[in-house]
Design a protein around this motif. Structure first.
Motif, PDB file in Angstrom:
ATOM      1  N   ASP A  68      66.621  34.912  45.685  1.00 33.36           N
ATOM      2  CA  ASP A  68      66.983  33.508  45.491  1.00 33.36           C
ATOM      3  C   ASP A  68      67.681  33.289  44.142  1.00 33.36           C
ATOM      4  O   ASP A  68      67.092  33.475  43.085  1.00 33.36           O
ATOM      5  CB  ASP A  68      65.723  32.644  45.575  1.00 33.36           C
ATOM      6  CG  ASP A  68      66.024  31.163  45.498  1.00 33.36           C
ATOM      7  OD1 ASP A  68      67.207  30.779  45.671  1.00 33.36           O
ATOM      8  OD2 ASP A  68      65.085  30.379  45.276  1.00 33.36           O
ATOM      9  N   SER A  70      68.910  30.358  43.078  1.00 30.81           N
ATOM     10  CA  SER A  70      68.715  29.005  42.535  1.00 30.81           C
ATOM     11  C   SER A  70      67.708  28.978  41.389  1.00 30.81           C
ATOM     12  O   SER A  70      67.778  28.114  40.524  1.00 30.81           O
ATOM     13  CB  SER A  70      68.290  28.038  43.635  1.00 30.81           C
ATOM     14  OG  SER A  70      67.029  28.423  44.156  1.00 30.81           O
ATOM     15  N   GLU A  71      66.743  29.911  41.384  1.00 35.60           N
ATOM     16  CA  GLU A  71      65.735  29.935  40.319  1.00 35.60           C
ATOM     17  C   GLU A  71      65.743  31.270  39.577  1.00 35.60           C
ATOM     18  O   GLU A  71      64.731  31.694  39.043  1.00 35.60           O
ATOM     19  CB  GLU A  71      64.354  29.671  40.909  1.00 35.60           C
ATOM     20  CG  GLU A  71      64.225  28.284  41.500  1.00 35.60           C
ATOM     21  CD  GLU A  71      62.840  28.037  42.069  1.00 35.60           C
ATOM     22  OE1 GLU A  71      61.928  28.819  41.785  1.00 35.60           O
ATOM     23  OE2 GLU A  71      62.690  27.048  42.791  1.00 35.60           O
ATOM     24  N   ASP A  76      71.615  33.369  36.015  1.00 39.10           N
ATOM     25  CA  ASP A  76      72.237  32.302  35.217  1.00 39.10           C
ATOM     26  C   ASP A  76      72.700  32.824  33.856  1.00 39.10           C
ATOM     27  O   ASP A  76      73.804  32.500  33.402  1.00 39.10           O
ATOM     28  CB  ASP A  76      71.261  31.137  35.016  1.00 39.10           C
ATOM     29  CG  ASP A  76      70.986  30.372  36.301  1.00 39.10           C
ATOM     30  OD1 ASP A  76      71.809  30.477  37.253  1.00 39.10           O
ATOM     31  OD2 ASP A  76      69.955  29.672  36.370  1.00 39.10           O
TER      32      ASP A  76
END
Length: 185
Positions: A68, A70-71, A76
């Motif tokens: 995943d 997104s987290e 990032d």
């Protein structure tokens, strides 16, 4: 349509703009570099393109494999690093594209110019200072490299040994006497 010049101040630099057929085309400011500065920027660009890009691509690949996105803080962080690298590559390419190299061996030592190593005397404090005059992209006062566009650099350009130059600053007028001019290499 008629062609004419428009002059504007941008970050303290004068840049020329031309209006042609309803479009404004901006002439890029020349980046004055010494050979040392040119090599430094070329090496940094090569390092970023060849090594750092691959390292970050590997980090992104490893972060994607964790699932995943997104987290995923690692993903990032790697994407942020990739953005920083690409921005620096773009900045370096722009500097090098508009580079004008000063041949330090051909610098006239009768007067101060870009590429010279100068020794000056701060008259108020009776302190000798030594600077290398460089273009604005290479300036680093901690390493004794001052820009030809800085107040002191601008005042020194064209001066000869024995000349006393005055530099207007916010703190008042400073006076420097030129003691020596030599090649920096």
């Amino acid at each position: 349509m008629r062609q004419y010049d428009i002059y504007s101040r941008d970050d303290g630099r004068k840049r020329e703009k031309y209006r042609q057929e309803g479009r404004i085309v901006m002439e890029e400011k020349k980046n004055i570099l010494t050979y040392e500065g040119l090599r430094k920027y070329e090496n940094e660009l090569h390092e970023l393109k060849v090594v750092k890009r691959q390292e970050v691509a590997q980090k992104i690949k490893e972060a994607r494999e964790q699932g995943d996105l997104s987290e995923n803080a690692e993903y990032d962080a790697a994407k942020d690093e990739q953005r920083d690298i690409e921005a620096r590559i773009e900045e370096l390419e722009k500097i090098l594209k508009n580079a004008e190299v000063v041949v330090e061996d051909e610098v006239d030592l009768d007067k101060i110019n870009i590429g010279c190593q100068v020794t000056i005397l701060d008259i108020e404090y009776a302190e000798e200072l030594e600077y290398k005059i460089v273009g604005s992209t290479e300036a680093n006062s901690l390493k004794g490299k001052i820009s030809n566009e800085s107040p002191v650099g601008r005042a020194l350009i064209g001066s000869k040994i024995g000349d006393v130059v005055e530099v207007e600053t916010q703190a008042g007028t400073l006076q420097y006497k030129v003691l020596a001019i030599k090649r920096s290499n």
